[in-house]
Design a protein around this motif. Sequence first.
Motif, mmCIF file in Angstrom:
data_model
loop_
_atom_site.group_PDB
_atom_site.id
_atom_site.type_symbol
_atom_site.label_atom_id
_atom_site.label_comp_id
_atom_site.label_asym_id
_atom_site.label_seq_id
_atom_site.Cartn_x
_atom_site.Cartn_y
_atom_site.Cartn_z
ATOM 1 N N PRO A 82 -7.144 -14.862 -7.309
ATOM 2 C CA PRO A 82 -6.405 -13.768 -6.667
ATOM 3 C C PRO A 82 -5.008 -14.218 -6.259
ATOM 4 C CG PRO A 82 -8.608 -14.020 -5.735
ATOM 5 C CD PRO A 82 -8.372 -15.214 -6.596
ATOM 6 N N LEU A 83 -4.080 -13.293 -6.285
ATOM 7 C CA LEU A 83 -2.714 -13.572 -5.879
ATOM 8 C C LEU A 83 -2.538 -13.300 -4.392
ATOM 9 C CD1 LEU A 83 -0.811 -11.915 -8.880
ATOM 10 C CD2 LEU A 83 -1.380 -14.331 -8.569
ATOM 11 N N LEU A 84 -1.368 -13.626 -3.885
ATOM 12 C CA LEU A 84 -1.013 -13.292 -2.516
ATOM 13 C C LEU A 84 -1.256 -11.804 -2.297
ATOM 14 C CD1 LEU A 84 0.401 -14.113 0.189
ATOM 15 C CD2 LEU A 84 2.565 -13.529 -0.939
ATOM 16 N N THR A 85 -2.023 -11.458 -1.259
ATOM 17 C CA THR A 85 -2.443 -10.066 -1.062
ATOM 18 C C THR A 85 -2.332 -9.666 0.403
ATOM 19 O OG1 THR A 85 -4.043 -10.236 -2.888
ATOM 20 C CG2 THR A 85 -4.316 -8.402 -1.358
ATOM 21 N N ALA A 86 -1.602 -8.591 0.654
ATOM 22 C CA ALA A 86 -1.561 -7.999 1.984
ATOM 23 C C ALA A 86 -2.764 -7.081 2.136
ATOM 24 C CB ALA A 86 -0.267 -7.206 2.175
ATOM 25 N N LEU A 87 -3.565 -7.280 3.163
ATOM 26 C CA LEU A 87 -4.705 -6.396 3.402
ATOM 27 C C LEU A 87 -4.195 -5.148 4.097
ATOM 28 C CD1 LEU A 87 -6.109 -9.026 2.613
ATOM 29 C CD2 LEU A 87 -7.918 -8.471 4.235
ATOM 30 N N SER A 88 -3.604 -4.294 3.275
ATOM 31 C CA SER A 88 -3.000 -3.037 3.721
ATOM 32 C C SER A 88 -3.365 -1.989 2.694
ATOM 33 C CB SER A 88 -1.478 -3.191 3.816
ATOM 34 O OG SER A 88 -0.849 -1.963 4.127
ATOM 35 N N PRO A 89 -3.848 -0.824 3.098
ATOM 36 C CA PRO A 89 -4.327 0.168 2.135
ATOM 37 C C PRO A 89 -3.193 0.759 1.304
ATOM 38 C CG PRO A 89 -4.282 1.115 4.332
ATOM 39 C CD PRO A 89 -3.974 -0.342 4.498
ATOM 40 N N THR A 90 -3.474 0.995 0.045
ATOM 41 C CA THR A 90 -2.510 1.647 -0.843
ATOM 42 C C THR A 90 -3.014 2.994 -1.337
ATOM 43 O OG1 THR A 90 -3.404 0.566 -2.809
ATOM 44 C CG2 THR A 90 -1.640 -0.582 -1.640
ATOM 45 N N THR A 91 -4.295 3.283 -1.116
ATOM 46 C CA THR A 91 -4.857 4.547 -1.585
ATOM 47 C C THR A 91 -5.097 5.522 -0.439
ATOM 48 O OG1 THR A 91 -7.109 3.658 -1.416
ATOM 49 C CG2 THR A 91 -5.990 3.430 -3.539
ATOM 50 N N LYS A 92 -4.718 5.115 0.775
ATOM 51 C CA LYS A 92 -4.876 5.969 1.952
ATOM 52 C C LYS A 92 -3.898 5.500 3.013
ATOM 53 C CE LYS A 92 -9.180 5.254 2.483
ATOM 54 N NZ LYS A 92 -10.481 5.539 3.083
ATOM 55 N N GLY A 94 -2.212 3.846 6.277
ATOM 56 C CA GLY A 94 -2.479 2.645 7.058
ATOM 57 C C GLY A 94 -2.379 2.941 8.540
ATOM 58 N N PHE A 95 -3.402 3.623 9.094
ATOM 59 C CA PHE A 95 -3.370 4.042 10.482
ATOM 60 C C PHE A 95 -3.958 2.983 11.413
ATOM 61 C CE2 PHE A 95 -3.608 8.720 9.048
ATOM 62 C CZ PHE A 95 -2.231 8.854 9.106
ATOM 63 N N THR A 96 -3.487 2.967 12.649
ATOM 64 C CA THR A 96 -4.039 2.127 13.706
ATOM 65 C C THR A 96 -3.938 2.872 15.031
ATOM 66 O OG1 THR A 96 -3.900 -0.013 14.856
ATOM 67 C CG2 THR A 96 -1.827 0.972 14.153
ATOM 68 N N LEU A 97 -4.848 2.559 15.947
ATOM 69 C CA LEU A 97 -4.764 3.079 17.307
ATOM 70 C C LEU A 97 -4.114 2.064 18.242
ATOM 71 C CD1 LEU A 97 -8.336 4.629 17.733
ATOM 72 C CD2 LEU A 97 -6.216 5.857 17.244
ATOM 73 N N SER A 98 -3.942 0.853 17.746
ATOM 74 C CA SER A 98 -3.489 -0.245 18.585
ATOM 75 C C SER A 98 -1.973 -0.233 18.776
ATOM 76 C CB SER A 98 -3.907 -1.578 17.964
ATOM 77 O OG SER A 98 -3.402 -2.670 18.704
ATOM 78 N N GLU A 99 -1.555 -0.586 19.986
ATOM 79 C CA GLU A 99 -0.128 -0.750 20.256
ATOM 80 C C GLU A 99 0.427 -1.963 19.524
ATOM 81 O OE1 GLU A 99 0.347 -1.104 24.457
ATOM 82 O OE2 GLU A 99 0.173 1.064 24.819
ATOM 83 N N ARG A 100 -0.425 -2.976 19.363
ATOM 84 C CA ARG A 100 -0.017 -4.220 18.705
ATOM 85 C C ARG A 100 -1.168 -4.652 17.785
ATOM 86 N NH1 ARG A 100 1.391 -4.182 23.974
ATOM 87 N NH2 ARG A 100 3.640 -4.349 24.434
ATOM 88 N N PRO A 101 -1.202 -4.105 16.596
ATOM 89 C CA PRO A 101 -2.350 -4.329 15.710
ATOM 90 C C PRO A 101 -2.408 -5.735 15.125
ATOM 91 C CG PRO A 101 -0.658 -3.034 14.617
ATOM 92 C CD PRO A 101 -0.217 -3.184 16.034
ATOM 93 N N THR A 102 -3.540 -6.011 14.497
ATOM 94 C CA THR A 102 -3.761 -7.267 13.787
ATOM 95 C C THR A 102 -3.541 -7.045 12.306
ATOM 96 O OG1 THR A 102 -5.341 -8.093 15.425
ATOM 97 C CG2 THR A 102 -5.488 -9.027 13.204
#
Length: 263
Positions: A82-92, A94-102
């Motif tokens: 696998p290559l360098l990969t950001a765990l960030s959605p591309t098909t939906k 990228g929502f968060t409820l956190s003020e300072r997410p992980t």
Amino acid sequence: MSHLKTLLYHLPIGIALTLELAIAPGIASPTPSLSLFANRSTIQLAQSNPPPPPTNPDSSSAGGRRDPSNCPQDAEAATSSPLLTALSPTTKPGFTLSERPTFLVYVPKTSAKNAEFSLRTREGRGIYRTTIALTNTPNLINLTLPTQTPPLIVGQPYTWSFAIICNPNDRLGDRFVTGMVQRIEFDSARLRQIQQASLKEQVALYQKADVWYDALAVLYQLRRSQTNDQSINTAWRELLQSGGVDTMINSNLEKKTRVERSP
């Protein structure tokens, strides 16, 4: 002048990151797929109309990739890895409820010593930047925004980037990936429902509401504390799949773990 200041802020990342200002058109949010936990959970989260999804950074490549190839000095790395990969959605969204997410990033085997994480508004204004030491790769790196960072503004899309510094003397050669994140809000009753639920139930509730980053953060926590629970690993793979993230990173990390544990 303000535009020039923005470019100067991102100069260490190189020309590559300035290309992120040309954000691709947004995509419609599909119906969320329910995880293994969601299928087994009897908890129902009240429905509400979420805000419009943030613009997708790169809908044509998994994990918001831009230049995820290996550093030149790592050219002999297996092409099947696998290559360098950001765990960030591309098909939906990228929502968060956190003020300072992980944020999570898969870093392949590399001889590079450092990487750089940055968070910016969609207009390019810098919010946070830090250097991260790279050790024991391949690895899954997690980074939570520190308390001194301004909280994410509800409804404001942000772009985050992770760059492997292949050559500290030539930052134009960085290998990097990007992701998009947007903070949303729930009413107090819905928040209380999530906070009072078990961690597995929280994953189900987050997925039902399409709060992808928070579901990922809880699953990451569960994977680290309950390494032998196959249902957690299954839910993890399902979440990555639902967001269009390369699930090959799982097998590579699991293979590494087996090798490290062998006598």
